[in-house]
Design an enzyme around this catalytic site. Structure first.
Site, PDB file in Angstrom:
ATOM      1  NE  ARG A 173      -6.880  -3.508  13.740  1.00 13.58           N
ATOM      2  CZ  ARG A 173      -7.475  -2.609  14.503  1.00 13.58           C
ATOM      3  NH1 ARG A 173      -7.111  -1.343  14.424  1.00 13.58           N
ATOM      4  NH2 ARG A 173      -8.437  -2.946  15.345  1.00 13.58           N
TER       5      ARG A 173
ATOM      6  CG  HIS B 100      -2.071  -0.937   1.095  1.00 11.83           C
ATOM      7  ND1 HIS B 100      -1.899  -2.292   1.002  1.00 11.83           N
ATOM      8  CD2 HIS B 100      -3.402  -0.710   1.027  1.00 11.83           C
ATOM      9  CE1 HIS B 100      -3.085  -2.876   0.888  1.00 11.83           C
ATOM     10  NE2 HIS B 100      -4.012  -1.943   0.896  1.00 11.83           N
TER      11      HIS B 100
ATOM     12  NE  ARG C   4      -6.860  -6.320  -2.261  1.00  5.49           N
ATOM     13  CZ  ARG C   4      -7.146  -5.063  -1.883  1.00  5.49           C
ATOM     14  NH1 ARG C   4      -8.206  -4.820  -1.121  1.00  5.49           N
ATOM     15  NH2 ARG C   4      -6.375  -4.064  -2.248  1.00  5.49           N
TER      16      ARG C   4
ATOM     17  CG  ASP D 232     -12.680   1.092   0.797  1.00  7.33           C
ATOM     18  OD1 ASP D 232     -12.832   2.072   0.061  1.00  7.33           O
ATOM     19  OD2 ASP D 232     -11.775   0.261   0.623  1.00  7.33           O
TER      20      ASP D 232
ATOM     21  NE  ARG E  60      -6.365   1.827  -5.486  1.00  9.61           N
ATOM     22  CZ  ARG E  60      -6.777   0.563  -5.397  1.00  9.61           C
ATOM     23  NH1 ARG E  60      -7.206   0.096  -4.251  1.00  9.61           N
ATOM     24  NH2 ARG E  60      -6.754  -0.233  -6.458  1.00  9.61           N
TER      25      ARG E  60
ATOM     26  CD  GLU F 198     -13.067  -3.545   0.348  1.00 12.85           C
ATOM     27  OE1 GLU F 198     -12.183  -2.676   0.298  1.00 12.85           O
ATOM     28  OE2 GLU F 198     -13.467  -4.162  -0.651  1.00 12.85           O
TER      29      GLU F 198
END
Length: 916
Positions: A613, A151, A411, A575, A747, A535
């Site tokens: 997280r 990320h 994913r 989210d 995002r 989410e």
């Protein structure tokens, strides 16, 4: 807390000394590179901001504004970098102090044990008289899996992180009590040289990292930290158990593992292709084999036992004779009596030949068997009580890392699977338009396909490019299982799961490639755990129903039975928080876990919740052990899985001692919680009713501004550096899932990152104050109930403490500067005044609930850290606003100004210790 313990925890004089020392070193570097002009300018700005922090004065404020607005290149960039580098040095000093505190505890008498340590956890088991059989049973079920992700929240370059690591190593040496004058001088010189290197290094990335760049960054932590620290954690736990319970031969299973998303997370990142995933698996295998070979070479040096001196068991000698004949004579150990070295030479060659020839190991279990054979042979001619920790450590490493190093999760977005299934079914006339079917019809059709052994894929059909990519991904998983073993890829995650059909669609795709197989005789094989990612607030509410629908279906239950009746469920913190605010999202996540767990028990299904997280508070961040403690206690027994993202990786895992402390805190907390020796509580109905009411008020408050105020998105985009973040080049994936300006497609990371930079930290606290205040205003009983919840319920205490942390890091005076960037000042004043009002009532109610005078009074180390940084972050905020204004006023991008904006972003991120 004893006086001695308080002294260790709160003694910050050495930390202040380190910060002052590093500040002076930086001063020397500034003087050398920019002369007295640079040093004097930095000092003037520093003193003005400190003065404003002490007491606001309009005259001082104007002086600061003027000082900053008058800065011109090149000194402006140097001033920005001066404050930014200072924060990097402060961060290093604080990490060093954390290591120092741990060593102070270890040097104390046995009766002073560091809180949240493994030794403390085992002592708690003994103090609470937990039976030894119960302890072993808890250990057998204990599981903590941490997943590193790419990320894009790590704004610091790897090169800079390495310099920081070297500075930390030098700083640590200064604590030695036996330093000579010469050694002290040499350390000072080394430190100055490293700070000079830091100053002379370009801290900005000038291109976006590729996925393989991100893979290499992730592997760095395994190579330099995790490969060593993970077995150390297990060994320390074993040692503590043997010390406190000496009459039992304890078995500590592999309770702590690391996995990865890097190279496997396809959601919204077109750069993650099946080819990239395969390259990732190859890179992981290459690294772990390298680590094993290094370890074997070290063991060869140590294990020089000779057959002329000891009786070596025949089993080892026979294996050496049999295998030695298979390898090149040049690769054999020449001294015949040194049987262990001969065996290690064989092991080295077999490691070297993995994937190259038949001599190479095919499975990690084969290497493990060789190491166990060696260990047992050595034990046969060693004193009984002697521990063979060096070889046992390698055995543990092979058990933990195999030949795959880290299990790679895959994913993808639910919509991609649905589109592929729609096309596949249309081609074979199963459904003309699958996507348009009702959910019940979808489930019926998918179930019928799964009960039919025949494939639905056509061999030579010309599927669309998108569908072909999905099919390639599943073929890659099957191929990876053959080459790297099933542990290489175990879980397939479905983002934006909204219905039970989302999981069955993936099961159908898995069936087409033999990952799920229905044999003609009715036997079933299933090799892939399919996990939903819940989410949004709506998805969290629907979660229990989605999962129960699946658990009632025979075809899905048969799939789970092959996986040991084990279901993984991922919970998205980002989210949900973006969708409904942090307080509501956290309660919905907690509630969903309890409801799904309770429902799954009826079907005898074990659940592992995977907590997605982020590092920042607005995305569920916070200390790892507190994250575990705040979960429903009944959900911990079947294992816990948590993401470790972006800047969290460098802050926790760059330095071995910090990594060890973070991981021991997490394992100790999980052990105590699972064994139920942590503070005991019963979730009262009154607490649930209260938080439900508070959550509803917070949700309405949050969404009324974020979704119903037509000017809010304009304010957000203009009053934060959102538009400038894309140039920072910190991740391979785009800021939005689609090429869209819609809020829904943005995002969560840039959403949080932008608010953090502008010091508003809006996602981490907004709407909580109104909700808590409204509930407390109902009467004295309601207020006392909130205090009771804070004192007795770990989830609520964690929520309140995280809100305090967010408010302490936020700064409305600094944030107000950003409102100048909003074109329509009426919008700016209206929305900002609403944010300030909510900030004030949030702070007021938090202090009443905690019965404290200042935010985080109960955590003075963090409180002091934030207060130490704030005056030095302020100039960067001033400069960032000034520079963004210049950048946006020009029709063409001014590269020099953009560079300076990016430097302020890096500096503020280092100062606040959070990005997104």
């Amino acid at each position: 807390m004893s006086v001695q313990l308080k002294t260790i925890e709160n003694n910050s004089s050495l930390l202040r000394k380190d910060v002052k020392f590093l500040g002076n070193v930086l001063g020397e570097v500034l003087l050398y590179h920019g002369g007295d002009e640079l040093l004097s300018t930095v000092e003037r700005i520093r003193k003005l901001t400190i003065s404003l922090r002490d007491e606001f004065n309009e005259e001082v404020n104007e002086s600061l504004k003027q000082e900053i607005s008058q800065l011109q290149p090149p000194i402006r960039e140097q001033v920005i970098r001066a404050f930014s580098v200072f924060f990097q040095l402060v961060n290093i000093a604080e990490q060093n102090h954390r290591i120092r505190r741990r060593r102070q505890y270890q040097l104390e008498d046995d009766h002073i044990i560091q809180p949240d340590s493994l030794e403390g956890a085992v002592l708690a088991l003994k103090t609470n008289e937990i039976a030894e059989d119960v302890i072993q049973e808890v250990l057998n079920t204990l599981s903590l899996e941490l997943i590193i992700t790419a990320h894009p929240t790590e704004s610091t370059k790897r090169t800079v992180l390495e310099i920081q690591k070297r500075i930390a190593a030098v700083l640590k040496e200064f604590d030695s009590k036996t330093l000579t004058k010469r050694e002290h001088a040499e350390l000072e010189e080394s430190l100055i040289n490293e700070v000079i290197t830091l100053w002379q290094t370009d801290e900005l990335r000038h291109r976006k990292p590729t996925v393989m760049d991100e893979v290499r960054n992730g592997l760095h932590y395994f190579d330099h930290t995790l490969f060593e620290v993970l077995p150390d954690i297990h060994q320390e736990l074993a040692d503590s158990l043997h010390e406190k319970f000496p009459n039992r031969d304890w078995n500590v299973p592999n309770i702590l593992r690391f996995g990865s998303w890097i190279g496997g997370d396809r959601d919204g990142n077109p750069s993650v292709t099946p080819e990239i995933t395969r390259k990732t698996l190859e890179a992981q295998r290459e690294l772990v084999i390298k680590k094993y070979k290094e370890a074997i070479v070290e063991l060869m040096k140590r294990f020089s036992y000779s057959k002329a001196r000891v009786d070596v068991p025949a089993t080892l000698i026979d294996s050496v004779l049999k295998e030695e004949a298979l390898i090149d004579p040049k690769k054999r150990w020449v001294l015949k009596d040194e049987v262990y070295r001969r065996k290690f030479a064989i092991v080295l060659e077999r490691l070297d030949q993995i994937g190259k020839s038949e001599i190479g190991y095919k499975y990690a279990d084969e290497l493990l068997a060789d190491l166990v054979l060696i260990e047992r042979s050595i034990k046969s001619h060693q004193p009984g009580e002697r521990k063979l920790k060096c070889i046992n450590r390698l055995i543990r490493q092979v058990q933990l890392f195999g030949f795959h190093l880290a299990t790679l999760d895959i994913r993808n977005h639910s919509g991609e699977h649905e589109a592929a299934i729609t096309e596949i079914f249309q081609k074979v006339k199963l459904a003309e338009n699958y996507v348009a079917l009702r959910e019940e019809e979808k489930l019926s059709l998918l179930e019928s396909v799964l009960k039919d052994p025949r494939p639905v894929l056509l061999l030579n059909e010309d599927y669309s490019k998108e569908t072909q990519e999905i099919l390639k991904a599943f073929k890659m998983i099957k191929d990876a299982h053959k080459e790297f073993g099933t542990r290489a890829i175990e879980v397939y995650l479905i983002s934006m799961t909204e219905a039970a059909s989302d999981l069955l669609e993936v099961l159908v795709l898995a069936k087409e490639f033999g990952l799920y197989r229905l044999h003609a005789d009715g036997r079933i094989e299933s090799q892939l755990n399919i996990a939903p990612l819940l989410e949004t607030i709506d998805d969290l509410n629907a979660g229990p129903k989605i999962m129960e629908t699946l658990f009632k279906m025979d075809v899905y239950r048969h799939h789970l039975r092959e996986l040991g009746n084990h279901q993984e469920i991922m919970l998205g913190y980002s989210d949900g928080s973006k969708d409904g605010g942090t307080l509501t999202a956290n309660w919905k996540l907690y509630k969903a876990q309890r409801e799904i767990h309770e429902m799954a028990r009826k079907y005898a299904i074990r659940l592992k919740f995977f907590h997605g997280r982020g590092g920042s508070l607005g995305r569920g961040g916070g200390p790892l052990n507190r994250s575990i403690l705040s979960q429903p206690k009944e959900t911990l027994g079947d294992g816990v899985k948590i993401t470790e993202q972006g800047e969290v990786l460098s802050s926790r895992y760059l330095i071995k001692e910090i990594a060890h402390r973070s991981l021991e805190q997490a394992v100790a907390t999980l052990l105590k919680s699972t064994a139920q020796v942590e503070e005991s509580y019963t979730l009262e109905k009154a607490w649930e009713k209260a938080i439900e009411e508070i959550s509803d008020i917070a949700l309405n408050k949050y969404q009324s501004l974020v979704f119903k105020d037509n000017d809010f998105l304009t304010y957000f985009k203009q009053a934060t550096p959102l538009m400038e973040l894309g140039a920072l080049n910190i991740g391979s994936r785009p800021m939005s899932r689609k090429k869209s300006q819609r809020f829904e497609d943005l995002r969560a990371i840039p959403w949080v990152f932008a608010w953090t930079q502008s010091r508003q930290l809006f996602p981490a606290w907004y709407a909580a104050g109104t909700a808590l205040h409204s509930f407390a205003a109902k009467g004295e009983d309601s207020f006392k109930l909130l205090q009771e919840m804070y004192n007795k319920w770990p989830f609520f205490r964690s929520t309140i403490d995280n809100l305090q942390m967010a408010l302490l890091k936020a700064d409305m005076e600094a944030a107000e500067k950003y409102t100048e960037l909003v074109e329509d000042q009426a919008i700016a004043k209206r929305i900002f005044s609403e944010i300030v009002h909510e900030y004030n009532i949030t702070k007021e109610i938090l202090l009443k609930i905690t019965d404290d005078k200042e935010l985080l009074d109960r955590n003075p180390n963090i409180q002091e850290s934030v207060k130490r940084r704030n005056p030095y972050v302020d100039p960067l905020n001033f400069l960032q606003v000034e520079l963004i204004r210049k950048l946006r006023e020009n029709n063409e991008t001014d590269e020099e100004v953009l560079t300076e904006v990016l430097l302020t972003i890096n500096g503020i991120a280092a100062g606040i210790r959070n990005t997104g």
